[in-house]
Structure formats: structure tokens, C-alpha cells
Design an enzyme around this catalytic site. Structure first.
Site, PDB file in Angstrom:
ATOM      1  N   LYS A   1       8.951  22.606 -14.356  1.00  0.00           N
ATOM      2  CA  LYS A   1       8.078  21.499 -13.955  1.00  0.00           C
ATOM      3  C   LYS A   1       7.787  21.560 -12.462  1.00  0.00           C
ATOM      4  CE  LYS A   1       6.539  16.918 -14.471  1.00  0.00           C
ATOM      5  NZ  LYS A   1       6.541  15.660 -15.166  1.00  0.00           N
TER       6      LYS A   1
ATOM      7  N   HIS B   1       0.814  16.122 -26.268  1.00  0.00           N
ATOM      8  CA  HIS B   1       0.727  14.735 -25.804  1.00  0.00           C
ATOM      9  C   HIS B   1      -0.552  14.032 -26.262  1.00  0.00           C
ATOM     10  CE1 HIS B   1       4.141  15.897 -23.435  1.00  0.00           C
ATOM     11  NE2 HIS B   1       4.199  14.757 -22.775  1.00  0.00           N
TER      12      HIS B   1
ATOM     13  N   LYS C   1       4.023  11.387 -11.301  1.00  0.00           N
ATOM     14  CA  LYS C   1       3.126  10.568 -12.129  1.00  0.00           C
ATOM     15  C   LYS C   1       3.808   9.230 -12.370  1.00  0.00           C
ATOM     16  CE  LYS C   1       0.323  13.823 -14.750  1.00  0.00           C
ATOM     17  NZ  LYS C   1      -0.027  14.328 -16.087  1.00  0.00           N
TER      18      LYS C   1
ATOM     19  N   ARG D   1       0.810  -1.239   0.000  1.00  0.00           N
ATOM     20  CA  ARG D   1       0.000   0.000   0.000  1.00  0.00           C
ATOM     21  C   ARG D   1       0.835   1.278   0.000  1.00  0.00           C
ATOM     22  NH1 ARG D   1      -2.948  -3.246   3.555  1.00  0.00           N
ATOM     23  NH2 ARG D   1      -4.673  -4.233   2.463  1.00  0.00           N
TER      24      ARG D   1
ATOM     25  N   GLU E   1      10.726  17.384 -24.865  1.00  0.00           N
ATOM     26  CA  GLU E   1      10.125  17.831 -23.593  1.00  0.00           C
ATOM     27  C   GLU E   1      10.787  19.122 -23.106  1.00  0.00           C
ATOM     28  OE1 GLU E   1       7.419  16.394 -22.577  1.00  0.00           O
ATOM     29  OE2 GLU E   1       7.505  14.214 -22.779  1.00  0.00           O
TER      30      GLU E   1
ATOM     31  N   ASN F   1       1.090  18.756 -20.845  1.00  0.00           N
ATOM     32  CA  ASN F   1       0.732  17.772 -21.869  1.00  0.00           C
ATOM     33  C   ASN F   1       0.657  18.379 -23.260  1.00  0.00           C
ATOM     34  OD1 ASN F   1       0.362  15.059 -20.904  1.00  0.00           O
ATOM     35  ND2 ASN F   1      -1.110  15.946 -19.486  1.00  0.00           N
TER      36      ASN F   1
ATOM     37  N   GLU G   1      -3.159  17.619 -11.108  1.00  0.00           N
ATOM     38  CA  GLU G   1      -3.701  18.024 -12.405  1.00  0.00           C
ATOM     39  C   GLU G   1      -5.183  18.381 -12.344  1.00  0.00           C
ATOM     40  OE1 GLU G   1      -1.793  16.069 -15.773  1.00  0.00           O
ATOM     41  OE2 GLU G   1      -3.645  16.313 -16.902  1.00  0.00           O
TER      42      GLU G   1
ATOM     43  N   HIS H   1       0.340  10.770 -27.789  1.00  0.00           N
ATOM     44  CA  HIS H   1      -0.055   9.462 -27.235  1.00  0.00           C
ATOM     45  C   HIS H   1      -0.792   8.642 -28.291  1.00  0.00           C
ATOM     46  CE1 HIS H   1       0.146  10.832 -22.731  1.00  0.00           C
ATOM     47  NE2 HIS H   1       1.318  10.489 -23.208  1.00  0.00           N
TER      48      HIS H   1
ATOM     49  N   ARG I   1      -1.656  21.916 -14.389  1.00  0.00           N
ATOM     50  CA  ARG I   1      -0.653  20.904 -14.744  1.00  0.00           C
ATOM     51  C   ARG I   1      -0.886  20.320 -16.137  1.00  0.00           C
ATOM     52  NH1 ARG I   1       2.147  16.067 -11.133  1.00  0.00           N
ATOM     53  NH2 ARG I   1       3.268  15.183 -12.899  1.00  0.00           N
TER      54      ARG I   1
ATOM     55  N   HIS J   1       8.609   8.091 -27.115  1.00  0.00           N
ATOM     56  CA  HIS J   1       7.640   9.026 -26.529  1.00  0.00           C
ATOM     57  C   HIS J   1       7.960  10.472 -26.950  1.00  0.00           C
ATOM     58  CE1 HIS J   1       4.930  10.854 -23.619  1.00  0.00           C
ATOM     59  NE2 HIS J   1       5.937  11.583 -23.173  1.00  0.00           N
TER      60      HIS J   1
HETATM   61  P1  NAD Z   1      13.200   4.897 -21.846  1.00  0.00           P
HETATM   62  O1  NAD Z   1      13.013   4.770 -20.416  1.00  0.00           O
HETATM   63  O2  NAD Z   1      12.669   3.819 -22.725  1.00  0.00           O
HETATM   64  O3  NAD Z   1      14.763   5.066 -22.147  1.00  0.00           O
HETATM   65  C1  NAD Z   1      15.191   5.197 -23.474  1.00  0.00           C
HETATM   66  C2  NAD Z   1      16.277   4.165 -23.843  1.00  0.00           C
HETATM   67  O4  NAD Z   1      17.531   4.608 -23.327  1.00  0.00           O
HETATM   68  C3  NAD Z   1      16.059   2.791 -23.248  1.00  0.00           C
HETATM   69  O5  NAD Z   1      16.480   1.835 -24.187  1.00  0.00           O
HETATM   70  C4  NAD Z   1      16.973   2.797 -22.032  1.00  0.00           C
HETATM   71  O6  NAD Z   1      17.350   1.515 -21.626  1.00  0.00           O
HETATM   72  C5  NAD Z   1      18.132   3.576 -22.547  1.00  0.00           C
HETATM   73  N1  NAD Z   1      18.941   4.274 -21.558  1.00  0.00           N
HETATM   74  C6  NAD Z   1      18.543   4.860 -20.426  1.00  0.00           C
HETATM   75  N2  NAD Z   1      19.547   5.564 -19.869  1.00  0.00           N
HETATM   76  C7  NAD Z   1      20.623   5.385 -20.665  1.00  0.00           C
HETATM   77  C8  NAD Z   1      21.945   5.862 -20.652  1.00  0.00           C
HETATM   78  N3  NAD Z   1      22.354   6.740 -19.730  1.00  0.00           N
HETATM   79  N4  NAD Z   1      22.790   5.471 -21.618  1.00  0.00           N
HETATM   80  C9  NAD Z   1      22.359   4.638 -22.606  1.00  0.00           C
HETATM   81  N5  NAD Z   1      21.104   4.172 -22.708  1.00  0.00           N
HETATM   82  C10 NAD Z   1      20.246   4.560 -21.744  1.00  0.00           C
HETATM   83  O7  NAD Z   1      12.587   6.256 -22.420  1.00  0.00           O
HETATM   84  P2  NAD Z   1      12.514   7.727 -21.823  1.00  0.00           P
HETATM   85  O8  NAD Z   1      12.466   8.602 -23.013  1.00  0.00           O
HETATM   86  O9  NAD Z   1      13.510   7.965 -20.790  1.00  0.00           O
HETATM   87  O10 NAD Z   1      11.088   7.749 -21.101  1.00  0.00           O
HETATM   88  C11 NAD Z   1       9.904   7.582 -21.839  1.00  0.00           C
HETATM   89  C12 NAD Z   1       8.811   7.133 -20.888  1.00  0.00           C
HETATM   90  O11 NAD Z   1       8.606   8.153 -19.913  1.00  0.00           O
HETATM   91  C13 NAD Z   1       7.486   6.905 -21.557  1.00  0.00           C
HETATM   92  O12 NAD Z   1       6.932   5.699 -21.093  1.00  0.00           O
HETATM   93  C14 NAD Z   1       6.641   8.070 -21.113  1.00  0.00           C
HETATM   94  O13 NAD Z   1       5.275   7.770 -21.063  1.00  0.00           O
HETATM   95  C15 NAD Z   1       7.205   8.354 -19.755  1.00  0.00           C
HETATM   96  N6  NAD Z   1       6.997   9.726 -19.283  1.00  0.00           N
HETATM   97  C16 NAD Z   1       6.504   9.884 -18.038  1.00  0.00           C
HETATM   98  C17 NAD Z   1       6.334  11.148 -17.524  1.00  0.00           C
HETATM   99  C18 NAD Z   1       5.867  11.328 -16.124  1.00  0.00           C
HETATM  100  O14 NAD Z   1       5.570  12.470 -15.738  1.00  0.00           O
HETATM  101  N7  NAD Z   1       5.808  10.286 -15.331  1.00  0.00           N
HETATM  102  C19 NAD Z   1       6.665  12.266 -18.299  1.00  0.00           C
HETATM  103  C20 NAD Z   1       7.170  12.064 -19.577  1.00  0.00           C
HETATM  104  C21 NAD Z   1       7.339  10.775 -20.059  1.00  0.00           C
HETATM  105  N1  GLY Z   2       4.504  14.870 -18.195  1.00  0.00           N
HETATM  106  C1  GLY Z   2       3.266  15.449 -17.800  1.00  0.00           C
HETATM  107  C2  GLY Z   2       3.133  15.651 -16.338  1.00  0.00           C
HETATM  108  O1  GLY Z   2       4.002  15.305 -15.562  1.00  0.00           O
HETATM  109  O2  GLY Z   2       2.147  16.154 -15.906  1.00  0.00           O
END
Ligand code: NAD
Ligand code: GLY
Length: 362
Positions: A227, A248, A143, A121, A185, A245, A237, A252, A241, A265
Site C-alpha cells: 500500500k 470494491h 483517505k 481547516r 484486503e 479498489n 488516485e 460497495h 491507486r 466492508h
Molecule cells: P470497524 O472499524 O467497524 O471495526 C470492526 C469492529 O471491530 C467494530 O465493532 C470495532 O469496534 C471492533 N474492534 C476494533 N478493534 C478491536 C479490537 N482490537 N478488539 C475487538 N474489537 C475491535 O471496521 P474495519 O473493518 O476496521 O474498517 C472498515 C471501515 O474502513 C469501512 O468503513 C471502510 O469503508 C473503511 N476503509 C477505509 C479505507 C481507507 O483507505 N481509508 C480502506 C479500507 C476500508
Molecule cells: N482502500 C483504497 C485506497 O486506499 O485507495
């Protein structure tokens, strides 16, 4: 030794936390002040572990550190992979006093954070983001979640970390395509809230793509600042907030259509922001010159300029119908009132929306 470049705070009362930005932090920065119990579970993936796992371990001296290594890719951001984290926690008898540490990009961060929100939890977690995208966006703001085959990030929870430790040195191993995805971003913050940041980005976008350390430090700091401000004002949100997006809703839809992992992404967000700028122009909110300026910067970031091959207007409309911002079946979109000023509206004219979709499909 490490060097802290900047430190800032996400101000959420008793759930406030620091964002520490620096060089050489993994391997030497002591994170134990943010760990209350004796156990730490590092969640990482098979690409990041060989490069950074041992350095991450060193941030938790004196703690019992276990590791779950996930398969790498957006296509694994699902229930089955999430369960691997719970398997690891239970097999190693982690208690409610454990701390989860997410080491990797946004996929690892979102899943580890969601596991932390659910395990017994809710347990604390720490973000150790290693991609540009995760350092400027996903590690901050709480998030967390996973994808559903019918929609991106559709299952999740708000769960704030204890701390975010951003070691900009990790970007030296990041592939160029991932750097561009992160820049989408970064550009977003300029478009939604800070026109002066757009000016700065126009001067430094090439340096950022070349991984210039000073430029990266500044871009990450200004992005996190933006941010942190938005999240502090509207954690869950309720309103503001949603401007985070920008692009997005279109993005998405692109990611889901293309199949998770085929478009990054950030790539989908880049095209989505061009679409949002195009629609904002058609709505009469921004000038042709503003739209061209946004397009040019996104293009210079190395991001795609059209929707995936074969994606139709109907595909967009169907996929955007499940967007989390929609209310009572009405599509709500983040649009620009000006460069540096975004808002959320359900009032875009249907003929303008159709024209934007037509302009971006192939
Ligand atoms: P990812 O986590 O897939 O990483 C991209 C690639 O880089 C992967 O293959 C990973 O293994 C590799 N990698 C990571 N660090 C590395 C490094 N230092 N050197 C070499 N390779 C490395 O992608 P991302 O772009 O980091 O994140 C995208 C995700 O984040 C999506 O799922 C998206 O929905 C999410 N997201 C969430 C929020 C939020 O607020 N929670 C905001 C934006 C995006
Ligand atoms: N990436 C959108 C948010 O964090 O709200």
C-alpha cells in the site's frame, strides 16, 4: 516493554510518515515526537475504549489528552457522529495545534481523519489501528471520510497522518468474523500486485485465521509495503491507486444495498473480488485455473461467496453507477490481467458483466 518488528515509510516528500509495526506498542511507545502541540484528542468507540484507551493515553506522556468516544458501527459513519468529534474538540478548547489520534478500526480511523482534515481547516492526526483491516489498509494512505445513504465513502478528503502505529497484540481481542474481513484486503494485495504473496498466503491463511503472531506480523508488513508503494506513486488516485479498489465497486454496492453494518466492508470486498476474478475470466484475461485459485483463497479466508439475499442485477447496476471511479457516466472496474497484476478498465463487455452479476446473485 514493546518490540518493534518492522518500520516502513510512506514516501510523500514533506508529508512522508512512518508505519511502525510491533507488539506491546500501545501502553509504552512514545508518540510525542509526532505531536507538535500540547493537546491530543483521542477518538475511539465504545467497544475499543474499555480495552485500549488507557494504553493509548500512555503513548502521549506530558500531553493534555482528551477523549471522544463514538458509538460503534458502520451505520454511525455519518455527519451526525462526525459532529460529536467537533463537539468534543470545541468543548475542550482544542486549538489548531491539537493532534487527533484515531484509536480503533477503519470506521473510527476514517471519521477521525476526516475530522482532522476539517477542524479549523486541518490539524494533524495519528492512526492507532486496532483491526486487521485497518492495520493493513485504512490507516495508511490518507483517505478519510464518511458514508452517504446513497453511497459508501462519498464525502471525504485526502489527509495523511503524521504516523501509523500498528500494535499487532490488539488483534488478540478481535472477533473471528472481523479477522476474515481483514484478510480480504490482505488477499487483495496479492491479487493486484504480488503473486509471490499469494503463494505465501496459500501456505499461511490458516495460521492467520488462528492469529499466529509471526504470520500476522509478516502479512501486515507485506500489505503495508504494497500500500505504501502504491500511495507513494499516486497519492490522490490519478491512476495507479485505483487498483487498491479491486472488488470494491461490487463490494460497495453490496454494503450499500445490505444497509451499512450488515455486511462487513471486508466481507463485501471478498465477494466483490470473486466477482472481479469471474469477470476477468469471462473477458479472457485470466484462466479458469487462476480464477479458481483466487476463489479458493478467498473462501479459505472465511468470506461470503454470493451477493446478499434478494439483491438483483438492477440493484448492482444502480448502485455501481455512483462509483467514484466512473468517468462521464461510464462504469470503470478494476480487473485482473493476471494473478498479481490489476488494471482499471471501462471496456468490460456488457454481456460479460451481466453474466458475472447473474452468477453471484441468489
Ligand atoms: P470497524 O472499524 O467497524 O471495526 C470492526 C469492529 O471491530 C467494530 O465493532 C470495532 O469496534 C471492533 N474492534 C476494533 N478493534 C478491536 C479490537 N482490537 N478488539 C475487538 N474489537 C475491535 O471496521 P474495519 O473493518 O476496521 O474498517 C472498515 C471501515 O474502513 C469501512 O468503513 C471502510 O469503508 C473503511 N476503509 C477505509 C479505507 C481507507 O483507505 N481509508 C480502506 C479500507 C476500508
Ligand atoms: N482502500 C483504497 C485506497 O486506499 O485507495
Amino acid at each position: 516493554m514493546y518490540k518493534v518488528l518492522k518500520e516502513l515509510k510512506v514516501d510523500l516528500g514533506e508529508r512522508s510518515y512512518p508505519i511502525i509495526i510491533g507488539q506491546g506498542l500501545l501502553g509504552s511507545f512514545d508518540l510525542t515526537p509526532w505531536v507538535s502541540g500540547s493537546q491530543v484528542m483521542i477518538v475511539t468507540n465504545e467497544t475499543v475504549a474499555p480495552i485500549y484507551l488507557e494504553k493509548a493515553r500512555a503513548c502521549f506522556p506530558g500531553k493534555v489528552v482528551d477523549v471522544v468516544t463514538l458509538p460503534d458501527g458502520e451505520q454511525y459513519k455519518n455527519w451526525q457522529t462526525l459532529n460529536l468529534i467537533f463537539d468534543g474538540l470545541l468543548e475542550n478548547r482544542h486549538t489548531r495545534q491539537t493532534t487527533i489520534a484515531a484509536l480503533g478500526g477503519g470506521v473510527v480511523g476514517d471519521m477521525a481523519g476526516f475530522a482532522a482534515a476539517c477542524y479549523q481547516r486541518g490539524v494533524p492526526f495519528i492512526q492507532l489501528p486496532t483491526t486487521l483491516l485497518s492495520q493493513v489498509d485504512s490507516s495508511v494512505g490518507g483517505k478519510t471520510g464518511i458514508n452517504h445513504p446513497l453511497g459508501k465513502n462519498m464525502v471525504g478528503a485526502f489527509h495523511q497522518p503524521q504516523a501509523v502505529l500498528i500494535d499487532t497484540d490488539t488483534l488478540s481481542t478481535l472477533p473471528a468474523r472481523e479477522v476474515s474481513a481483514g484478510l480480504a484486503e490482505v488477499i487483495k494485495y496479492g491479487l493486484i500486485r504480488d503473486e509471490s504473496f499469494l503463494d505465501w498466503l496459500e501456505q499461511h491463511i490458516d495460521a492467520l485465521r488462528d492469529l499466529d503472531a509471526a504470520a500476522l506480523g509478516e502479512a501486515i508488513y507485506r500489505s503495508c509495503l504494497c500500500k505504501a508503494e502504491v500511495v507513494s506513486l499516486d497519492e490522490k488516485e490519478g491512476g495507479l491507486r485505483a487498483i487498491l479498489n479491486l472488488g470494491h465497486t461490487f463490494g460497495h454496492a453490496i454494503e450499500t444495498y445490505a444497509g451499512y453494518g450488515n455486511w462487513l466492508h471486508g466481507e463485501a470486498v471478498g465477494t466483490g473480488m470473486m466477482m472481479a476474478a469471474d469477470l476477468s475470466f469471462r473477458e479472457g484475461a485470466i484462466s479458469q485455473a487462476d480464477k479458481d485459485r483466487a476463489d479458493r483463497l478467498i473462501q479459505r479466508g472465511g468470506l461470503p461467496e454470493r451477493a446478499p439475499e434478494g439483491m438483483t442485477e438492477a440493484d448492482f447496476m444502480n448502485l455501481m453507477a455512483v462509483d467514484k471511479k466512473n468517468v462521464d457516466g461510464r462504469l470503470r472496474l478494476v480487473l485482473l490481467r493476471a494473478l498479481g497484476d490489476a488494471w482499471v478498465t471501462a471496456g468490460a463487455r456488457p454481456d460479460n458483466l451481466r453474466a458475472t452479476l447473474t452468477a453471484f446473485i441468489r
